[in-house]
Design a protein around this motif. Structure first.
Motif, PDB file in Angstrom:
ATOM      1  N   ILE A   1      25.475  36.187  87.387  1.00 22.51           N
ATOM      2  CA  ILE A   1      25.578  37.647  87.232  1.00 22.51           C
ATOM      3  C   ILE A   1      25.416  38.030  85.766  1.00 22.51           C
ATOM      4  O   ILE A   1      24.727  38.999  85.434  1.00 22.51           O
ATOM      5  N   ALA A   2      26.046  37.267  84.875  1.00 23.44           N
ATOM      6  CA  ALA A   2      25.941  37.546  83.438  1.00 23.44           C
ATOM      7  C   ALA A   2      24.488  37.457  82.971  1.00 23.44           C
ATOM      8  O   ALA A   2      24.013  38.319  82.220  1.00 23.44           O
ATOM      9  N   LYS A   3      23.778  36.440  83.421  1.00 21.66           N
ATOM     10  CA  LYS A   3      22.362  36.306  83.049  1.00 21.66           C
ATOM     11  C   LYS A   3      21.536  37.486  83.555  1.00 21.66           C
ATOM     12  O   LYS A   3      20.663  37.984  82.856  1.00 21.66           O
ATOM     13  N   ALA A   4      21.824  37.919  84.771  1.00 18.18           N
ATOM     14  CA  ALA A   4      21.039  39.006  85.377  1.00 18.18           C
ATOM     15  C   ALA A   4      21.331  40.362  84.752  1.00 18.18           C
ATOM     16  O   ALA A   4      20.457  41.228  84.722  1.00 18.18           O
ATOM     17  N   THR A   5      22.555  40.553  84.265  1.00 18.88           N
ATOM     18  CA  THR A   5      22.960  41.875  83.782  1.00 18.88           C
ATOM     19  C   THR A   5      23.052  41.984  82.264  1.00 18.88           C
ATOM     20  O   THR A   5      23.160  43.087  81.739  1.00 18.88           O
ATOM     21  N   GLY A   6      23.027  40.855  81.574  1.00 18.09           N
ATOM     22  CA  GLY A   6      23.177  40.885  80.118  1.00 18.09           C
ATOM     23  C   GLY A   6      24.621  41.021  79.668  1.00 18.09           C
ATOM     24  O   GLY A   6      24.888  41.233  78.492  1.00 18.09           O
ATOM     25  N   LYS A   7      25.559  40.900  80.605  1.00 21.24           N
ATOM     26  CA  LYS A   7      26.976  40.975  80.269  1.00 21.24           C
ATOM     27  C   LYS A   7      27.480  39.581  79.912  1.00 21.24           C
ATOM     28  O   LYS A   7      26.869  38.576  80.279  1.00 21.24           O
ATOM     29  N   SER A   8      28.634  39.529  79.249  1.00 19.14           N
ATOM     30  CA  SER A   8      29.261  38.233  78.992  1.00 19.14           C
ATOM     31  C   SER A   8      29.944  37.769  80.275  1.00 19.14           C
ATOM     32  O   SER A   8      30.268  38.576  81.157  1.00 19.14           O
TER      33      SER A   8
END
Length: 85
Positions: free
Chosen positions: A69-76
């Motif tokens: 999810i972090a990779k897909a959204t740019g979130k940590s």
């Protein structure tokens, strides 16, 4: 999904060949696979967010899902885990 511009050609949503200015263009197998992944990405992200929010994952599974999810959204990863997706 509308056609995609890939490198120097235009391909349909399923990677099929399209005639452009009288020339027949064919997507490579890699371009077809990439187009399918791009088309499926929003659904896969929603599925992962739903799985994470369900709270039935062990620690290792939670880390794998949160990382995707972090990779897909740019979130940590911490941000993903804090807000549940």
């Amino acid at each position: 999904m509308p056609g995609m511009i890939i490198q120097d050609g235009v391909y349909g949503p399923d990677g099929e060949q399209i005639r452009v200015h009288g020339m027949t263009l064919t997507a490579s197998d890699e371009a077809k696979a990439n187009a399918r992944l791009i088309a499926a990405a929003p659904d896969m992200l929603t599925a992962l967010e739903t799985v994470l929010a369900g709270g039935h994952l062990n620690t290792g599974e939670q880390a794998i899902v949160a990382n995707a999810i972090a990779k897909a959204t740019g979130k940590s990863i911490d941000e993903v885990l804090r807000i549940g997706g």
